[in-house]
Design an enzyme around this catalytic site. Structure first.
Site, PDB file in Angstrom:
ATOM      1  N   ASP A  11       0.686  -1.140   0.008  1.00  0.00           N
ATOM      2  CA  ASP A  11       0.022  -0.039  -0.154  1.00  0.00           C
ATOM      3  C   ASP A  11       0.802   1.055  -0.061  1.00  0.00           C
ATOM      4  O   ASP A  11       2.086   1.070   0.498  1.00  0.00           O
ATOM      5  CB  ASP A  11      -1.028   0.129   1.200  1.00  0.00           C
ATOM      6  CG  ASP A  11      -1.989  -1.001   1.406  1.00  0.00           C
ATOM      7  OD1 ASP A  11      -2.064  -1.712   0.488  1.00  0.00           O
ATOM      8  OD2 ASP A  11      -2.412  -1.215   2.470  1.00  0.00           O
TER       9      ASP A  11
HETATM   10  N1  URA Z   1      -1.322  -6.072   3.842  1.00  0.00           N
HETATM   11  C1  URA Z   1      -1.722  -4.837   3.727  1.00  0.00           C
HETATM   12  O1  URA Z   1      -2.817  -4.564   4.574  1.00  0.00           O
HETATM   13  N2  URA Z   1      -1.155  -3.854   3.183  1.00  0.00           N
HETATM   14  C2  URA Z   1       0.028  -4.129   2.601  1.00  0.00           C
HETATM   15  O2  URA Z   1       0.884  -3.002   1.821  1.00  0.00           O
HETATM   16  C3  URA Z   1       0.544  -5.317   2.406  1.00  0.00           C
HETATM   17  C4  URA Z   1      -0.366  -6.338   2.987  1.00  0.00           C
END
Ligand code: URA
Length: 254
Positions: A113
């Site tokens: 993310d």
């Molecule tokens: N899980 C998440 O919620 N975000 C990420 O970036 C990676 C795994």
């Protein structure tokens, strides 16, 4: 022993982003391309694609970029996106500009993310990419989550059971392993890569992830000396280590 593949120099350099084939011919005419200590005069010469090519081939006095297949580890900083298409600064902007014109193109191995930090692999090696992101790959991915509220105490059991259903999903999550480091700090190892998985797992137990960092994939650790925004090329052995599946321990597959 297998001979390394040979490619035309103009094609190789064009694929590495040094310009069009015509522009590569100009580089050769200007006597800026040197192979094994000799100025290259024929842009159509076929050269062996060995792994040590950057030590043998230079352009304007600088080692040539490493040819495909390439796998990098990047320490993803916060605030950059993993997609070419999303608006905002992307992880590709942390790499040399010329690399954006490579063929085959580089892409991230899965996504983190916008504000997730840590270990991100980037590759132009299609088969490697598919091996890592395939649903059949159960290589563990380890995250450190800072949480808004203190852990209740039952989360590790809930995550380990293998029956947790996230909202909107049709299949329960595979067992995951939670280690409590501090009341609001946890290490979570998962073997899948569902959308926003870690954040959604904590939200399903009434908590909220304030910050998230991935520090390990398979047996491959993010090295402490790799600063946020920095990257390095992985050896074939390191690439394989990212795919190592649990043989024992809490996440062992049946
Ligand atoms: N899980 C998440 O919620 N975000 C990420 O970036 C990676 C795994």
């Amino acid at each position: 022993m297998n001979r390394p593949p040979a490619v035309r120099l103009d094609r190789l350099l064009a694929n590495l982003g040094y310009g069009s084939r015509r522009e590569v011919h100009v580089l050769v005419r200007e006597r800026t391309v040197v192979l094994d200590g000799q100025v290259v005069t024929d842009a159509g010469a076929r050269i062996a694609l060995t792994r040590d090519l950057p030590e043998r081939l230079s352009i304007r006095g600088a080692p040539v970029d490493p040819p495909a297949p390439l796998v990098l580890m990047l320490h993803k900083p916060p605030g950059v996106v993993c997609s070419h298409r999303e608006p905002g600064r992307s992880v590709y902007e942390l790499l040399p500009t010329r690399w954006r014109s490579r063929t085959p193109a580089l892409s991230t191995v899965g996504r983190l993310d916008l504000d997730t930090t840590g270990l991100l692999l980037i590759t132009d090696d299609g088969p490697f990419l598919h091996r890592v992101i395939s649903p059949r790959s159960h290589a563990p991915k380890r995250y450190i989550a800072t949480l808004e509220s203190p852990l209740r105490g039952d989360e590790a059991d809930i995550f380990a059971r293998g029956d947790l259903m996230l909202e909107g999903e049709e299949r329960p999550l595979a067992p995951a392993w939670l280690e409590v480091l501090e009341p609001r700090l946890a290490r979570l190892t998962i073997t899948e890569g569902r959308f926003h998985q870690v954040r959604r797992m904590f939200s399903s137990v009434g908590n909220h992830v304030v910050s998230l960092h991935r520090d390990r994939m398979g047996d491959l650790d993010l090295p402490p000396e790799l600063a946020p925004g920095a990257w390095r090329i992985l050896s074939p052995a390191e690439c394989e280590s990212a795919l190592i599946q649990p043989q024992d321990g809490p996440l062992r597959l049946a």
